[in-house]
Design a protein around this motif. Structure first.
Motif, short mmCIF file in Angstrom:
data_model
loop_
_atom_site.label_atom_id
_atom_site.label_comp_id
_atom_site.label_asym_id
_atom_site.label_seq_id
_atom_site.Cartn_x
_atom_site.Cartn_y
_atom_site.Cartn_z
N ARG A 9 0.82 -1.21 0.00
CA ARG A 9 0.00 0.00 0.00
C ARG A 9 0.85 1.26 0.00
O ARG A 9 0.54 2.23 -0.68
N ARG A 10 1.96 1.23 0.74
CA ARG A 10 2.79 2.43 0.85
C ARG A 10 3.62 2.71 -0.40
O ARG A 10 4.00 3.86 -0.66
N THR A 11 3.97 1.66 -1.13
CA THR A 11 4.83 1.86 -2.30
C THR A 11 4.07 1.75 -3.61
O THR A 11 4.58 2.17 -4.65
N GLY A 12 2.90 1.13 -3.57
CA GLY A 12 2.19 0.91 -4.82
C GLY A 12 2.70 -0.30 -5.60
O GLY A 12 2.29 -0.51 -6.74
N VAL A 13 3.60 -1.06 -4.99
CA VAL A 13 4.07 -2.29 -5.64
C VAL A 13 3.19 -3.44 -5.16
O VAL A 13 2.97 -3.59 -3.96
N LYS A 14 2.66 -4.22 -6.08
CA LYS A 14 1.74 -5.28 -5.69
C LYS A 14 2.44 -6.37 -4.88
O LYS A 14 3.63 -6.62 -5.06
N ILE A 51 13.01 1.26 -5.93
CA ILE A 51 12.79 0.35 -7.05
C ILE A 51 11.55 0.76 -7.83
O ILE A 51 11.55 0.83 -9.06
N ARG A 52 10.50 1.07 -7.12
CA ARG A 52 9.26 1.47 -7.75
C ARG A 52 9.48 2.70 -8.63
O ARG A 52 9.05 2.77 -9.77
N ASP A 56 9.09 2.93 -12.60
CA ASP A 56 8.20 3.91 -13.21
C ASP A 56 8.91 4.68 -14.32
O ASP A 56 8.31 5.07 -15.30
N LEU A 57 10.21 4.91 -14.10
CA LEU A 57 10.99 5.64 -15.09
C LEU A 57 11.48 4.73 -16.20
O LEU A 57 12.21 5.15 -17.09
N GLY A 58 11.10 3.48 -16.15
CA GLY A 58 11.38 2.57 -17.25
C GLY A 58 12.71 1.85 -17.17
O GLY A 58 13.10 1.18 -18.11
N ASP A 63 19.29 -2.84 -14.54
CA ASP A 63 19.80 -1.49 -14.29
C ASP A 63 19.58 -1.11 -12.83
O ASP A 63 20.44 -0.51 -12.18
N ILE A 64 18.41 -1.45 -12.33
CA ILE A 64 18.09 -1.11 -10.94
C ILE A 64 19.04 -1.84 -10.00
O ILE A 64 19.52 -1.27 -9.03
N ARG A 65 19.32 -3.06 -10.35
CA ARG A 65 20.28 -3.82 -9.55
C ARG A 65 21.61 -3.07 -9.47
O ARG A 65 22.19 -2.90 -8.40
N SER A 66 22.08 -2.58 -10.62
CA SER A 66 23.32 -1.82 -10.64
C SER A 66 23.21 -0.56 -9.79
O SER A 66 24.12 -0.23 -9.02
N LEU A 67 22.10 0.14 -9.95
CA LEU A 67 21.93 1.40 -9.21
C LEU A 67 21.92 1.14 -7.71
O LEU A 67 22.49 1.92 -6.93
#
Lengths: 138, 138
Positions: A9-14, A51-52, A56-58, A63-67
DNA sequence: TGTAATTGCTCTAGCCACTAGAGCTTCAAG
DNA sequence: CTTGAAGCTCTAGTGGCTAGAGCAATTACA
């Protein structure tokens, strides 16, 4: 401590997506309650929000793992993070350009149908005959 | 008669993709040579070109199936084909709008990094803190 | 304290539109 | 007549989830 539903609910990730991210190693396996349910700290909430936001930014999961790896090493130079973001920007710009071309083509196709039957429908004819296209899309 | 490779070169659809379309029933199973290789007629070339064109325009395979069905009934009214094309146009416009928002956000993120280390890198900070965002993307 | 609704768990399978690879056979050029 | 490209079938993998089955735990309320 947050349940997985709170986090969702707080992040919007299911909820199933959170579990999926855990399986992929994007978020760490959290503590568990006595009854084996996941219990998250605020830090984990923040990581999921990160992550969310990146999704959202695609950004791709890799890539997220790297970031995330990078953000764990704040003393390192940030060229790598910049490069990931720039590449994402380029890729988004490419997609926009491509879609703009499709939009133009579809506008021509979808708004110019004066036919009453499929036999002289511009939509069908345009798809059958690439020569009707003004532009080299694809 | 064309081999599957000929077809591929002429339409730009990859060989395994042609076989996949056959499996999905988008193109009919063609004749075979004595040695069991696929042999296509010009009609089948044209159908594949139609599919390629529609895929390039972003139509889903199911939409293409409908459009093909329709094109086989030239006496029917073409409202259905028009609707498919219009819906595709709307969906493309939505995607463009969404990507434009991402582009703006990414521009801000990717071009404003003056930090030298990850610790003060704007890319990482922007992803960590949604409040830095001007716009509600996602 | 009881109980019913909600939320959570694991596991498997499915989505879309392909793509890759193994291991084999057929075809076409020289 | 040989060789190398192109073809065949089959299975499994890709990304990023999503759905469903069949349970267990938690929570809100009486």
């Amino acid at each position: 401590m947050f349940s997985i539903g709170d986090l969702s609910r707080r992040t919007g990730v299911k909820v199933p997506t959170i579990r999926y991210y855990e399986q992929m190693g994007l978020v760490a396996a959290p503590e568990r309650s006595e009854g084996n349910q996941r219990r998250y700290s605020r830090q984990e909430l923040e990581r999921l929000a990160f992550i969310r936001h990146a999704r959202d930014l695609g950004f791709a999961v890799e890539d997220i793992r790297s970031l995330i790896d990078l953000s764990g090493h704040p003393e390192q130079p940030c060229g790598h993070a910049d490069r990931i973001a720039e590449e994402q920007l380029i890729s988004v710009r490419d997609k926009v350009a491509q879609l703009k071309r499709l939009e133009a083509e579809l506008e021509r196709i979808a708004t110019c149908c004066n036919g009453e039957t499929v036999g002289d429908c511009y939509v069908i004819r345009a798809l059958s005959d690439h020569a009707l296209c003004t532009d080299e899309h694809g």
